[in-house]
Design an enzyme around this catalytic site. Structure first.
Site, PDB file in Angstrom:
ATOM      1  N   ASP A  74       0.898  -1.213   0.156  1.00 36.08           N
ATOM      2  CA  ASP A  74       0.122  -0.110   0.088  1.00 36.08           C
ATOM      3  C   ASP A  74       0.900   1.355  -0.010  1.00 36.08           C
ATOM      4  OD1 ASP A  74      -3.063   0.915   0.415  1.00 36.08           O
ATOM      5  OD2 ASP A  74      -1.981   2.005   1.812  1.00 36.08           O
ATOM      6  N   GLN A  75       0.399   2.218  -0.499  1.00 36.89           N
ATOM      7  CA  GLN A  75       1.185   3.406  -0.650  1.00 36.89           C
ATOM      8  C   GLN A  75       0.371   4.671  -0.589  1.00 36.89           C
ATOM      9  OE1 GLN A  75       2.543   4.830  -4.631  1.00 36.89           O
ATOM     10  NE2 GLN A  75       4.777   4.442  -3.940  1.00 36.89           N
TER      11      GLN A  75
END
Length: 198
Positions: A74-75
């Site tokens: 996830d970013q």
């Protein structure tokens, strides 16, 4: 044709960007869509958010398997102590890039590797700093029209024309900007006894 990895490898993502990145290490993986609520928790920091979501995505797939290794990622972008997500609209993309002009934005990528058989998990958060050059309104409009980065955190694609927006990049792995830090992932795989070279 490469042989299948043992144990089987799963990517908890349907992102074409992450699939392309993982394909640099191995094509022997299965991409599966994770079912995870990505809403930030109250008072959750950006680092805590990507750590939690990367692990949740990997666990959501691992819980359905007997064996195998599951990658979750996830970013988010962080600017002025604010979590910056995907713009989704041209108007929001213009706002984001206008704010970033002449400034540095930190990208945090959470990466998790879960062993479905043992339940063990490795989770890391990889930072990467992007400094934007001073951008004119015309440049911003032209960039968004050409590349349509509406599904990208920070409103750019560093693997494409987005590179023209920057004055400098600072981090350990440029792949993390695209959504999957391969250097750290390779280290996590080696910890599980998986060497993609052998």
């Amino acid at each position: 044709m490469r042989e299948a990895l043992s144990p089987p490898l799963y990517l908890a993502s349907t992102s074409v960007y992450r699939q392309q990145l993982l394909s640099k290490l191995t094509t022997a993986f299965t991409a599966v869509k994770p079912e995870v609520d990505e809403t930030p928790l109250p008072a959750e920091t950006a680092s805590q958010l990507v750590h939690r979501l990367a692990l949740a995505k990997a666990n959501s797939i691992a819980s359905t398997l007997q064996c195998g290794l599951v990658i979750g990622s996830d970013q988010v972008a962080v600017f002025a102590n604010e979590i910056i997500g995907k713009p989704h609209t041209t108007e929001n993309a213009v706002k984001q890039l206008t704010r970033f002009s002449g400034h540095t934005v930190t990208f945090l990528t959470g990466l998790a590797l879960v062993n479905a058989e043992t339940g063990s998990a490795q989770v890391v958060v990889e930072p990467f700093d992007v400094t934007f050059r001073h951008l004119s309104a015309a440049e911003i409009d032209a960039y968004i029209a050409k590349e349509q980065p509406l599904d990208c955190a920070g409103s750019f694609k560093s693997e494409g024309l987005g590179i023209t927006l920057f004055s400098s990049l600072n981090g350990n792995d440029p792949n993390s900007l695209i959504g999957l830090p391969l250097i750290r992932l390779n280290a996590l795989l080696l910890n599980e006894g998986v060497n993609v070279l052998l």
